[in-house]
Design a protein around this motif. Sequence first.
Motif, PDB file in Angstrom:
ATOM      1  N   ARG A   1       3.832  29.334  28.386  1.00 30.26           N
ATOM      2  CA  ARG A   1       3.251  28.890  29.659  1.00 30.26           C
ATOM      3  C   ARG A   1       4.009  27.678  30.199  1.00 30.26           C
ATOM      4  NH1 ARG A   1      -1.478  29.296  28.008  1.00 30.26           N
ATOM      5  NH2 ARG A   1      -1.781  27.179  27.264  1.00 30.26           N
ATOM      6  N   ALA A   2       4.354  26.740  29.323  1.00 26.92           N
ATOM      7  CA  ALA A   2       5.042  25.521  29.754  1.00 26.92           C
ATOM      8  C   ALA A   2       6.437  25.804  30.307  1.00 26.92           C
ATOM      9  CB  ALA A   2       5.131  24.534  28.586  1.00 26.92           C
ATOM     10  N   ILE A   3       7.117  26.760  29.718  1.00 26.03           N
ATOM     11  CA  ILE A   3       8.487  27.074  30.160  1.00 26.03           C
ATOM     12  C   ILE A   3       8.488  28.074  31.318  1.00 26.03           C
ATOM     13  CG2 ILE A   3      10.672  28.172  29.491  1.00 26.03           C
ATOM     14  CD1 ILE A   3      10.062  27.172  26.603  1.00 26.03           C
ATOM     15  N   TRP A   4       7.814  29.183  31.114  1.00 29.44           N
ATOM     16  CA  TRP A   4       7.974  30.315  32.023  1.00 29.44           C
ATOM     17  C   TRP A   4       7.045  30.306  33.229  1.00 29.44           C
ATOM     18  CZ3 TRP A   4      12.522  31.755  31.751  1.00 29.44           C
ATOM     19  CH2 TRP A   4      13.200  31.786  30.536  1.00 29.44           C
ATOM     20  N   LEU A   5       5.925  29.604  33.172  1.00 30.38           N
ATOM     21  CA  LEU A   5       5.087  29.530  34.379  1.00 30.38           C
ATOM     22  C   LEU A   5       5.808  28.781  35.501  1.00 30.38           C
ATOM     23  CD1 LEU A   5       2.527  30.160  35.918  1.00 30.38           C
ATOM     24  CD2 LEU A   5       1.444  28.181  34.815  1.00 30.38           C
ATOM     25  N   PRO A   6       6.362  27.590  35.256  1.00 32.42           N
ATOM     26  CA  PRO A   6       7.103  26.938  36.347  1.00 32.42           C
ATOM     27  C   PRO A   6       8.314  27.751  36.807  1.00 32.42           C
ATOM     28  CG  PRO A   6       6.661  25.377  34.576  1.00 32.42           C
ATOM     29  CD  PRO A   6       6.259  26.741  34.077  1.00 32.42           C
ATOM     30  N   ALA A   7       9.010  28.364  35.840  1.00 32.65           N
ATOM     31  CA  ALA A   7      10.179  29.171  36.216  1.00 32.65           C
ATOM     32  C   ALA A   7       9.766  30.354  37.076  1.00 32.65           C
ATOM     33  CB  ALA A   7      10.908  29.655  34.960  1.00 32.65           C
ATOM     34  N   SER A   8       8.666  31.011  36.731  1.00 33.01           N
ATOM     35  CA  SER A   8       8.235  32.170  37.516  1.00 33.01           C
ATOM     36  C   SER A   8       7.701  31.760  38.885  1.00 33.01           C
ATOM     37  CB  SER A   8       7.214  33.007  36.739  1.00 33.01           C
ATOM     38  OG  SER A   8       6.059  32.268  36.417  1.00 33.01           O
ATOM     39  N   VAL A   9       7.078  30.600  38.992  1.00 32.56           N
ATOM     40  CA  VAL A   9       6.642  30.103  40.307  1.00 32.56           C
ATOM     41  C   VAL A   9       7.856  29.840  41.191  1.00 32.56           C
ATOM     42  CG1 VAL A   9       5.555  28.156  41.497  1.00 32.56           C
ATOM     43  CG2 VAL A   9       4.416  29.199  39.532  1.00 32.56           C
ATOM     44  N   LEU A  10       8.876  29.211  40.632  1.00 27.80           N
ATOM     45  CA  LEU A  10      10.104  28.955  41.402  1.00 27.80           C
ATOM     46  C   LEU A  10      10.783  30.266  41.795  1.00 27.80           C
ATOM     47  CD1 LEU A  10      11.576  25.930  39.416  1.00 27.80           C
ATOM     48  CD2 LEU A  10      10.564  25.900  41.714  1.00 27.80           C
ATOM     49  N   LEU A  11      10.808  31.222  40.878  1.00 26.67           N
ATOM     50  CA  LEU A  11      11.410  32.518  41.186  1.00 26.67           C
ATOM     51  C   LEU A  11      10.629  33.225  42.287  1.00 26.67           C
ATOM     52  CD1 LEU A  11      13.630  34.532  40.527  1.00 26.67           C
ATOM     53  CD2 LEU A  11      12.141  35.475  38.760  1.00 26.67           C
ATOM     54  N   LEU A  12       9.316  33.156  42.241  1.00 26.46           N
ATOM     55  CA  LEU A  12       8.498  33.738  43.300  1.00 26.46           C
ATOM     56  C   LEU A  12       8.809  33.076  44.638  1.00 26.46           C
ATOM     57  CD1 LEU A  12       6.236  35.553  44.382  1.00 26.46           C
ATOM     58  CD2 LEU A  12       4.595  33.822  43.588  1.00 26.46           C
ATOM     59  N   ALA A  13       8.871  31.763  44.659  1.00 29.64           N
ATOM     60  CA  ALA A  13       9.176  31.050  45.914  1.00 29.64           C
ATOM     61  C   ALA A  13      10.548  31.443  46.449  1.00 29.64           C
ATOM     62  CB  ALA A  13       9.100  29.542  45.688  1.00 29.64           C
ATOM     63  N   ALA A  14      11.533  31.519  45.574  1.00 24.27           N
ATOM     64  CA  ALA A  14      12.892  31.855  46.016  1.00 24.27           C
ATOM     65  C   ALA A  14      12.986  33.289  46.523  1.00 24.27           C
ATOM     66  CB  ALA A  14      13.880  31.629  44.874  1.00 24.27           C
ATOM     67  N   THR A  15      12.386  34.228  45.804  1.00 25.30           N
ATOM     68  CA  THR A  15      12.487  35.630  46.247  1.00 25.30           C
ATOM     69  C   THR A  15      11.662  35.874  47.501  1.00 25.30           C
ATOM     70  OG1 THR A  15      10.799  36.285  44.624  1.00 25.30           O
ATOM     71  CG2 THR A  15      13.110  36.613  44.008  1.00 25.30           C
ATOM     72  N   LEU A  16      10.514  35.213  47.620  1.00 24.92           N
ATOM     73  CA  LEU A  16       9.743  35.337  48.869  1.00 24.92           C
ATOM     74  C   LEU A  16      10.502  34.745  50.054  1.00 24.92           C
ATOM     75  CD1 LEU A  16       6.008  34.617  47.981  1.00 24.92           C
ATOM     76  CD2 LEU A  16       6.988  36.739  48.875  1.00 24.92           C
ATOM     77  N   ALA A  17      11.105  33.593  49.837  1.00 23.35           N
ATOM     78  CA  ALA A  17      11.896  32.972  50.913  1.00 23.35           C
ATOM     79  C   ALA A  17      13.037  33.894  51.331  1.00 23.35           C
ATOM     80  CB  ALA A  17      12.438  31.614  50.461  1.00 23.35           C
ATOM     81  N   LEU A  18      13.691  34.501  50.365  1.00 19.92           N
ATOM     82  CA  LEU A  18      14.784  35.430  50.677  1.00 19.92           C
ATOM     83  C   LEU A  18      14.243  36.661  51.404  1.00 19.92           C
ATOM     84  CD1 LEU A  18      17.727  36.278  50.499  1.00 19.92           C
ATOM     85  CD2 LEU A  18      17.224  37.222  48.231  1.00 19.92           C
ATOM     86  N   ALA A  19      13.172  37.237  50.909  1.00 23.05           N
ATOM     87  CA  ALA A  19      12.607  38.439  51.527  1.00 23.05           C
ATOM     88  C   ALA A  19      12.181  38.175  52.966  1.00 23.05           C
ATOM     89  CB  ALA A  19      11.420  38.938  50.716  1.00 23.05           C
TER      90      ALA A  19
END
Length: 133
Positions: free
Chosen positions: A111-129
Amino acid sequence: MPSLLPLIAAVAAAALYAGIVAFQLALAAGVPWGRAAYGGQRDDLPASMRVSSGVAAVLWAGFALIVLRRVGLVGWAPLPDAWLPAAVWVAAALAGLSVVLNAITRSRIERAIWLPASVLLLAATLALALTAG
């Protein structure tokens, strides 16, 4: 002048995918980081989970190529160009699912590693989409 947001979003997403790919390849190779993956139940993963990590690494690398191709930074992606807009939305949906799964995992380190990474990935892919033309 075209917006830099799609370019920045694609590079950010690709960098995050690269980190995920490196982590999954390490798991596939037998590095004992299992506490940070698959619910954190064990350090050493069984062969079936290592194979799963190898397959995941290939898929995430494909998504990295897709987001970079979407903004013209690479010359090839594993899908035809006409499919890239939809593929970026699929990537965003998978990132959203990843947020949920990483939020509910019992593994504190996962949770400590991958939750922030997945939130950032969601933000980046949504911004791109939302912004890629």
